[in-house]
Design a protein around this motif. Structure first.
Motif, short mmCIF file in Angstrom:
data_model
loop_
_atom_site.label_atom_id
_atom_site.label_comp_id
_atom_site.label_asym_id
_atom_site.label_seq_id
_atom_site.Cartn_x
_atom_site.Cartn_y
_atom_site.Cartn_z
N THR A 16 0.87 -1.17 0.00
CA THR A 16 0.00 0.00 0.00
C THR A 16 0.91 1.22 0.00
O THR A 16 1.94 1.24 0.69
CB THR A 16 -0.94 0.03 1.22
OG1 THR A 16 -0.17 -0.08 2.42
CG2 THR A 16 -1.93 -1.13 1.17
N LEU A 18 1.13 5.22 0.62
CA LEU A 18 0.51 6.39 1.21
C LEU A 18 1.50 7.55 1.23
O LEU A 18 2.72 7.33 1.27
CB LEU A 18 0.09 6.09 2.66
CG LEU A 18 -0.96 5.00 2.86
CD1 LEU A 18 -1.08 4.66 4.32
CD2 LEU A 18 -2.29 5.44 2.29
N ALA A 19 0.98 8.76 1.26
CA ALA A 19 1.83 9.93 1.41
C ALA A 19 2.59 9.82 2.74
O ALA A 19 2.06 9.27 3.72
CB ALA A 19 0.99 11.20 1.39
N ARG A 20 3.78 10.30 2.77
CA ARG A 20 4.63 10.21 3.96
C ARG A 20 3.90 10.70 5.22
O ARG A 20 4.07 10.13 6.30
CB ARG A 20 5.92 10.98 3.75
CG ARG A 20 6.88 10.87 4.92
CD ARG A 20 8.18 11.62 4.64
NE ARG A 20 8.98 10.97 3.63
CZ ARG A 20 9.98 10.14 3.90
NH1 ARG A 20 10.30 9.86 5.13
NH2 ARG A 20 10.66 9.58 2.93
N ALA A 21 3.09 11.73 5.09
CA ALA A 21 2.37 12.27 6.24
C ALA A 21 1.42 11.25 6.88
O ALA A 21 1.05 11.38 8.04
CB ALA A 21 1.58 13.52 5.83
N CYS A 22 1.07 10.20 6.13
CA CYS A 22 0.13 9.19 6.63
C CYS A 22 0.83 7.94 7.15
O CYS A 22 0.17 7.02 7.63
CB CYS A 22 -0.85 8.80 5.52
SG CYS A 22 -1.86 10.18 4.95
N TRP A 23 2.13 7.88 7.05
CA TRP A 23 2.85 6.70 7.51
C TRP A 23 2.72 6.55 9.03
O TRP A 23 2.88 7.50 9.78
CB TRP A 23 4.33 6.80 7.17
CG TRP A 23 4.66 6.70 5.72
CD1 TRP A 23 3.80 6.54 4.67
CD2 TRP A 23 5.96 6.77 5.15
NE1 TRP A 23 4.49 6.51 3.49
CE2 TRP A 23 5.82 6.65 3.76
CE3 TRP A 23 7.23 6.94 5.68
CZ2 TRP A 23 6.90 6.66 2.89
CZ3 TRP A 23 8.31 6.97 4.81
CH2 TRP A 23 8.14 6.82 3.44
N GLY A 25 0.36 6.24 11.05
CA GLY A 25 -0.71 6.88 11.80
C GLY A 25 -2.07 6.24 11.57
O GLY A 25 -2.18 5.09 11.13
N VAL A 27 -4.42 6.88 9.39
CA VAL A 27 -4.80 6.59 8.00
C VAL A 27 -4.28 5.22 7.59
O VAL A 27 -5.01 4.41 7.01
CB VAL A 27 -4.29 7.69 7.04
CG1 VAL A 27 -4.51 7.29 5.59
CG2 VAL A 27 -4.98 9.00 7.33
N ASN A 28 -3.03 4.94 7.89
CA ASN A 28 -2.44 3.64 7.55
C ASN A 28 -3.20 2.51 8.24
O ASN A 28 -3.53 1.50 7.63
CB ASN A 28 -0.96 3.61 7.91
CG ASN A 28 -0.26 2.39 7.39
OD1 ASN A 28 -0.63 1.84 6.36
ND2 ASN A 28 0.76 1.95 8.08
N GLU A 30 -6.29 2.52 9.35
CA GLU A 30 -7.64 2.40 8.78
C GLU A 30 -7.61 1.72 7.42
O GLU A 30 -8.46 0.89 7.11
CB GLU A 30 -8.28 3.79 8.67
CG GLU A 30 -9.67 3.78 8.09
CD GLU A 30 -10.72 3.13 8.98
OE1 GLU A 30 -11.88 3.02 8.52
OE2 GLU A 30 -10.41 2.71 10.10
N LEU A 31 -6.62 2.05 6.60
CA LEU A 31 -6.49 1.40 5.30
C LEU A 31 -6.34 -0.10 5.47
O LEU A 31 -7.03 -0.89 4.80
CB LEU A 31 -5.32 1.98 4.53
CG LEU A 31 -4.99 1.30 3.19
CD1 LEU A 31 -6.15 1.40 2.22
CD2 LEU A 31 -3.74 1.90 2.60
#
Length: 94
Positions: A16, A18-23, A25, A27-28, A30-31
């Motif tokens: 998967t 994701l943008a670095r800002a989502c690593w 956290g 968002v990751n 939830e994905l």
């Protein structure tokens, strides 16, 4: 999703991005929760193949409760690379 084995009710979830800002956290997490939930409609066990040197992804697997079952090489870009095989047993959904 790949390596689906309907007889064994197993599937692998791949990379998967994701943008670095989502690593690392919410968002990751939830994905992964959504992907595992979707897979649970057809599989009782989900596999994740994580590069042995990919500490960030290894931590993500631990956060969702996946456990390392074994280490083995897998082909990646024409090379055999050491991977850790994480397993997550999931509740069946209908």
């Amino acid at each position: 999703y790949y390596d689906f084995d309907p007889a064994r009710r197993e599937v692998a979830i791949g990379y998967t991005f994701l943008a670095r800002a989502c690593w690392g956290g919410a968002v990751n997490g939830e994905l992964k929760r959504l992907m595992v939930g979707h897979a649970a409609r057809w599989a009782d066990r989900v596999w994740f193949h994580v590069g042995k040197g990919n500490l960030r992804s290894q931590r993500a697997m631990e956060k969702i409760g996946a456990k390392v079952m074994f280490e083995a090489p897998r082909p990646l870009n024409g090379e055999m690379i050491p991977f850790l095989y994480y397993r997550l047993d999931v509740e069946r959904r209908t």
